[in-house]
Design an enzyme around this catalytic site. Structure first.
Site, PDB file in Angstrom:
ATOM      1  N   ARG A  58       0.815  -1.220   0.000  1.00  0.00           N
ATOM      2  CA  ARG A  58       0.000   0.000   0.000  1.00  0.00           C
ATOM      3  C   ARG A  58       0.846   1.267   0.000  1.00  0.00           C
ATOM      4  O   ARG A  58       0.355   2.330  -0.358  1.00  0.00           O
ATOM      5  CB  ARG A  58      -0.993  -0.036   1.166  1.00  0.00           C
ATOM      6  CG  ARG A  58      -1.981  -1.195   1.010  1.00  0.00           C
ATOM      7  CD  ARG A  58      -3.110  -1.209   1.993  1.00  0.00           C
ATOM      8  NE  ARG A  58      -2.692  -1.158   3.375  1.00  0.00           N
ATOM      9  CZ  ARG A  58      -3.508  -0.955   4.399  1.00  0.00           C
ATOM     10  NH1 ARG A  58      -4.794  -0.782   4.198  1.00  0.00           N
ATOM     11  NH2 ARG A  58      -3.052  -0.933   5.626  1.00  0.00           N
ATOM     12  N   GLU A  95       4.007  -6.861  14.441  1.00  0.00           N
ATOM     13  CA  GLU A  95       3.173  -7.087  15.620  1.00  0.00           C
ATOM     14  C   GLU A  95       2.505  -8.451  15.586  1.00  0.00           C
ATOM     15  O   GLU A  95       2.078  -8.970  16.595  1.00  0.00           O
ATOM     16  CB  GLU A  95       2.137  -5.967  15.799  1.00  0.00           C
ATOM     17  CG  GLU A  95       1.228  -5.746  14.625  1.00  0.00           C
ATOM     18  CD  GLU A  95       1.730  -4.723  13.615  1.00  0.00           C
ATOM     19  OE1 GLU A  95       0.897  -4.133  12.916  1.00  0.00           O
ATOM     20  OE2 GLU A  95       2.958  -4.527  13.487  1.00  0.00           O
TER      21      GLU A  95
END
Length: 170
Positions: A58, A95
């Site tokens: 993105r 994460e």
């Protein structure tokens, strides 16, 4: 225009407990997309920049039109196995797992000043890995630009050595 309204929340993607920020509605709306790119460019117009570097995937969607708006070239940082030439690779923690990114070794020359771009700043791990690659090639990261920042995840703290600017902060 309220650009935040153009970001869609998708719960439990890519895995349970993650709230995915979908920029597709913003990209689909030509006026919102143009406004977002111009406003993001305005944050860095006074900076000395040679190239805009975008992180797959993105970051390409934000970085390429940002490079055009700033009249700069665009350099991609890609996932492994996508670049056909001699690459520099770095591994890093996310994460929710591990990842790797690559850049062509000849994409950045010593002294090149780059604006590093991604759509989202979360924990900052991917961006920090990208800064390490740019620095290893002799480039200088003059700033990190994001369409959206998730402040509660404190990604800005891991990037404390860099100028970080986000168009939208949640």
């Amino acid at each position: 225009m309220n650009l935040s309204e153009k970001i869609r929340n998708i719960p439990d993607f890519p895995k349970e407990g993650i709230l995915f920020k979908d920029i597709t509605p913003l990209l689909k709306d030509s006026k919102a997309l143009k406004e977002a790119i111009v406003k993001l460019a305005d944050l860095f117009r006074d900076y000395e920049i040679d190239y805009v570097v975008g992180i797959e995937a993105r970051g390409f969607l934000v970085g390429t039109p940002l490079a055009i708006e700033l009249d700069k070239g665009f350099i991609p940082i890609r996932k492994p196995g996508k670049l056909p030439y001699d690459v520099l690779k770095i591994s890093y923690e996310l994460e929710y797992g591990k990842n790797e990114i690559e850049i062509h070794r000849d994409a950045i020359q010593p002294g090149d000043k780059v604006l590093l771009v991604d759509d989202l700043l979360a924990t900052g791990g991917t961006t920090l890995a990208a800064t390490k690659m740019i620095n290893e090639l002799g480039g200088e990261v003059v700033g990190c630009a994001f369409l959206l920042e998730l402040a509660e995840l404190s990604g800005r703290e891991i990037l404390k050595d860099y100028e970080v600017k986000s168009l939208l902060i949640e």
